[in-house]
Design a protein around this motif. Structure first.
Motif, PDB file in Angstrom:
ATOM      1  N   ILE A   1      -7.541 -26.298  21.005  1.00  0.00           N
ATOM      2  CA  ILE A   1      -8.182 -25.228  21.115  1.00  0.00           C
ATOM      3  C   ILE A   1      -9.642 -25.501  20.101  1.00  0.00           C
ATOM      4  O   ILE A   1      -9.376 -25.527  18.787  1.00  0.00           O
ATOM      5  CB  ILE A   1      -7.499 -23.861  20.743  1.00  0.00           C
ATOM      6  CG1 ILE A   1      -6.457 -23.709  21.852  1.00  0.00           C
ATOM      7  CG2 ILE A   1      -8.659 -22.620  20.552  1.00  0.00           C
ATOM      8  CD1 ILE A   1      -5.560 -22.194  21.681  1.00  0.00           C
ATOM      9  N   TYR A   2     -10.695 -25.422  20.666  1.00  0.00           N
ATOM     10  CA  TYR A   2     -11.790 -25.663  19.788  1.00  0.00           C
ATOM     11  C   TYR A   2     -13.213 -25.203  20.350  1.00  0.00           C
ATOM     12  O   TYR A   2     -13.176 -24.789  21.415  1.00  0.00           O
ATOM     13  CB  TYR A   2     -11.981 -27.415  19.777  1.00  0.00           C
ATOM     14  CG  TYR A   2     -12.250 -27.893  21.075  1.00  0.00           C
ATOM     15  CD1 TYR A   2     -13.603 -28.289  21.462  1.00  0.00           C
ATOM     16  CD2 TYR A   2     -11.399 -27.938  22.212  1.00  0.00           C
ATOM     17  CE1 TYR A   2     -14.338 -28.909  22.648  1.00  0.00           C
ATOM     18  CE2 TYR A   2     -11.915 -28.385  23.417  1.00  0.00           C
ATOM     19  CZ  TYR A   2     -13.156 -28.696  23.867  1.00  0.00           C
ATOM     20  OH  TYR A   2     -13.795 -29.156  25.077  1.00  0.00           O
ATOM     21  N   TYR A   3     -14.085 -25.319  19.426  1.00  0.00           N
ATOM     22  CA  TYR A   3     -15.454 -25.005  19.919  1.00  0.00           C
ATOM     23  C   TYR A   3     -16.412 -26.223  19.564  1.00  0.00           C
ATOM     24  O   TYR A   3     -16.329 -26.806  18.713  1.00  0.00           O
ATOM     25  CB  TYR A   3     -16.274 -24.015  19.024  1.00  0.00           C
ATOM     26  CG  TYR A   3     -17.569 -23.760  19.367  1.00  0.00           C
ATOM     27  CD1 TYR A   3     -18.064 -23.037  20.612  1.00  0.00           C
ATOM     28  CD2 TYR A   3     -18.559 -24.153  18.284  1.00  0.00           C
ATOM     29  CE1 TYR A   3     -19.140 -23.167  20.500  1.00  0.00           C
ATOM     30  CE2 TYR A   3     -19.912 -23.960  18.576  1.00  0.00           C
ATOM     31  CZ  TYR A   3     -20.277 -23.540  19.897  1.00  0.00           C
ATOM     32  OH  TYR A   3     -21.612 -23.539  20.212  1.00  0.00           O
ATOM     33  N   SER A   4     -17.176 -26.662  20.634  1.00  0.00           N
ATOM     34  CA  SER A   4     -17.931 -27.713  20.319  1.00  0.00           C
ATOM     35  C   SER A   4     -19.600 -27.208  21.071  1.00  0.00           C
ATOM     36  O   SER A   4     -19.720 -26.619  22.055  1.00  0.00           O
ATOM     37  CB  SER A   4     -17.619 -28.828  21.289  1.00  0.00           C
ATOM     38  OG  SER A   4     -18.398 -30.036  21.260  1.00  0.00           O
ATOM     39  N   ALA A   5     -20.625 -27.668  20.338  1.00  0.00           N
ATOM     40  CA  ALA A   5     -21.965 -27.233  20.540  1.00  0.00           C
ATOM     41  C   ALA A   5     -22.411 -28.324  21.358  1.00  0.00           C
ATOM     42  O   ALA A   5     -22.861 -28.343  22.514  1.00  0.00           O
ATOM     43  CB  ALA A   5     -22.666 -26.869  19.388  1.00  0.00           C
ATOM     44  N   THR A   6     -22.403 -29.708  20.734  1.00  0.00           N
ATOM     45  CA  THR A   6     -23.364 -30.645  21.166  1.00  0.00           C
ATOM     46  C   THR A   6     -22.580 -31.555  21.879  1.00  0.00           C
ATOM     47  O   THR A   6     -22.844 -32.771  22.373  1.00  0.00           O
ATOM     48  CB  THR A   6     -24.249 -31.072  20.470  1.00  0.00           C
ATOM     49  OG1 THR A   6     -23.655 -31.828  19.319  1.00  0.00           O
ATOM     50  CG2 THR A   6     -25.467 -30.220  20.038  1.00  0.00           C
TER      51      THR A   6
ATOM     52  N   THR B   1     -19.648 -33.286  20.219  1.00  0.00           N
ATOM     53  CA  THR B   1     -18.811 -34.194  19.167  1.00  0.00           C
ATOM     54  C   THR B   1     -17.230 -33.636  19.085  1.00  0.00           C
ATOM     55  O   THR B   1     -16.110 -34.307  19.266  1.00  0.00           O
ATOM     56  CB  THR B   1     -19.222 -34.010  17.874  1.00  0.00           C
ATOM     57  OG1 THR B   1     -20.420 -34.673  17.772  1.00  0.00           O
ATOM     58  CG2 THR B   1     -18.407 -35.029  17.001  1.00  0.00           C
ATOM     59  N   LEU B   2     -16.974 -32.347  18.827  1.00  0.00           N
ATOM     60  CA  LEU B   2     -15.748 -31.809  18.883  1.00  0.00           C
ATOM     61  C   LEU B   2     -15.154 -31.914  20.370  1.00  0.00           C
ATOM     62  O   LEU B   2     -13.599 -31.820  20.316  1.00  0.00           O
ATOM     63  CB  LEU B   2     -15.821 -30.209  18.511  1.00  0.00           C
ATOM     64  CG  LEU B   2     -15.686 -30.043  17.040  1.00  0.00           C
ATOM     65  CD1 LEU B   2     -14.332 -30.434  16.331  1.00  0.00           C
ATOM     66  CD2 LEU B   2     -16.966 -30.760  16.287  1.00  0.00           C
ATOM     67  N   HIS B   3     -15.820 -31.724  21.307  1.00  0.00           N
ATOM     68  CA  HIS B   3     -15.329 -32.065  22.762  1.00  0.00           C
ATOM     69  C   HIS B   3     -14.601 -33.498  22.789  1.00  0.00           C
ATOM     70  O   HIS B   3     -13.698 -33.703  23.365  1.00  0.00           O
ATOM     71  CB  HIS B   3     -16.250 -31.736  23.540  1.00  0.00           C
ATOM     72  CG  HIS B   3     -15.928 -31.865  25.133  1.00  0.00           C
ATOM     73  ND1 HIS B   3     -15.168 -31.192  25.841  1.00  0.00           N
ATOM     74  CD2 HIS B   3     -16.119 -32.899  26.099  1.00  0.00           C
ATOM     75  CE1 HIS B   3     -14.959 -31.567  26.920  1.00  0.00           C
ATOM     76  NE2 HIS B   3     -15.557 -32.549  27.093  1.00  0.00           N
ATOM     77  N   LYS B   4     -15.522 -34.544  22.307  1.00  0.00           N
ATOM     78  CA  LYS B   4     -14.891 -35.892  22.413  1.00  0.00           C
ATOM     79  C   LYS B   4     -13.724 -36.052  21.529  1.00  0.00           C
ATOM     80  O   LYS B   4     -12.637 -36.631  21.928  1.00  0.00           O
ATOM     81  CB  LYS B   4     -16.091 -36.831  21.878  1.00  0.00           C
ATOM     82  CG  LYS B   4     -17.110 -36.904  23.091  1.00  0.00           C
ATOM     83  CD  LYS B   4     -18.490 -37.666  22.454  1.00  0.00           C
ATOM     84  CE  LYS B   4     -19.539 -37.830  23.521  1.00  0.00           C
ATOM     85  NZ  LYS B   4     -20.904 -38.268  22.808  1.00  0.00           N
ATOM     86  N   MET B   5     -13.588 -35.449  20.301  1.00  0.00           N
ATOM     87  CA  MET B   5     -12.637 -35.513  19.401  1.00  0.00           C
ATOM     88  C   MET B   5     -11.301 -34.738  20.014  1.00  0.00           C
ATOM     89  O   MET B   5     -10.231 -35.319  20.047  1.00  0.00           O
ATOM     90  CB  MET B   5     -12.842 -34.988  18.282  1.00  0.00           C
ATOM     91  CG  MET B   5     -13.972 -35.551  17.527  1.00  0.00           C
ATOM     92  SD  MET B   5     -14.375 -34.773  15.932  1.00  0.00           S
ATOM     93  CE  MET B   5     -13.037 -34.983  14.521  1.00  0.00           C
ATOM     94  N   ALA B   6     -11.482 -33.538  20.618  1.00  0.00           N
ATOM     95  CA  ALA B   6     -10.298 -33.118  21.332  1.00  0.00           C
ATOM     96  C   ALA B   6      -9.809 -33.828  22.648  1.00  0.00           C
ATOM     97  O   ALA B   6      -8.610 -33.774  22.749  1.00  0.00           O
ATOM     98  CB  ALA B   6     -10.848 -31.516  22.078  1.00  0.00           C
TER      99      ALA B   6
END
Length: 203
Positions: free
Chosen positions: A11-16, A18-23
């Motif tokens: 469960i994550y938040y990503s603005a641009t 980066t966190l999406h790719k990590m997830a």
């Protein structure tokens, strides 16, 4: 090593993005060891004009707007939970914090306890608050009665990425530095570790 039937919520938040790719990398690594994974982004809270002011933010919002959003059930369902947030002034982004703040009913019933939890984050600069963001995130886990499964230095690869509290990435001044093999190795290790310990906690 294959760990079957462990349920992992990422469960994550990503603005641009980066966190999406990590997830996404965490999901791939967890599935490789046999986990059932729910990948969920929390809802965006920023006003449209703020999102529109940043091209990368706007593009990522449009690209992911139809992806499933996190619900309380995703945490209750899971044996292990990975929480991701960019650092905001050394703290958790308001979008993820707002989601966490909605979990009061589940917390009151003890439904968030006895699970394995760990976190991942990113910032533009090397000393941009990555460690303090993860430590702030873990304050919530203590209240849940959850078990913080930080990676520590449980594998030599952690001396390369250097973050014993979780996994983090420096995006650089232009906020677009790509993830490297160092971060991918650290993410893979974190996913395996959390899944393994989540399975043991479940019994």
């Amino acid at each position: 090593m294959v760990v079957t039937d462990v349920k992992l919520a990422i469960i994550y938040y990503s603005a641009t993005g980066t966190l999406h790719k990590m997830a996404q990398r965490l999901r791939e690594a967890a599935e490789k060891v046999g986990a059932e994974v729910r990948l969920r982004q929390v809802a965006e809270l920023a006003p449209p004009e703020a999102i529109a002011s940043n091209a990368a933010w706007s593009q990522h919002f449009d690209t992911t707007k139809d992806e499933p959003r996190a619900t309380a059930d995703d945490v209750v369902w899971a044996d292990a939970v990975l929480l991701g947030t960019p650092t905001r002034y050394g703290n958790v982004a308001s979008q993820l914090k707002q989601f966490i703040d909605t979990l009061g009913p589940q917390w009151a019933q003890g439904l968030l306890a006895n699970k394995a939890y760990a976190g991942f984050t990113a910032s533009m600069t090397e000393h941009g608050g990555q460690e303090s963001t993860l430590l702030a995130l873990y304050n919530t886990i203590y209240h849940f009665g959850g078990v913080v499964v930080a990676p520590g230095y449980t594998d030599p690869l952690k001396f390369a990425d250097g973050n014993p509290y979780g996994v983090s990435h420096v995006t650089g001044g232009s906020n677009d530095a790509p993830l490297t093999d160092v971060q991918y190795a650290a993410l893979d290790h974190l996913a395996r570790r959390v899944v393994t310990i989540g399975g043991k906690l479940r019994g």
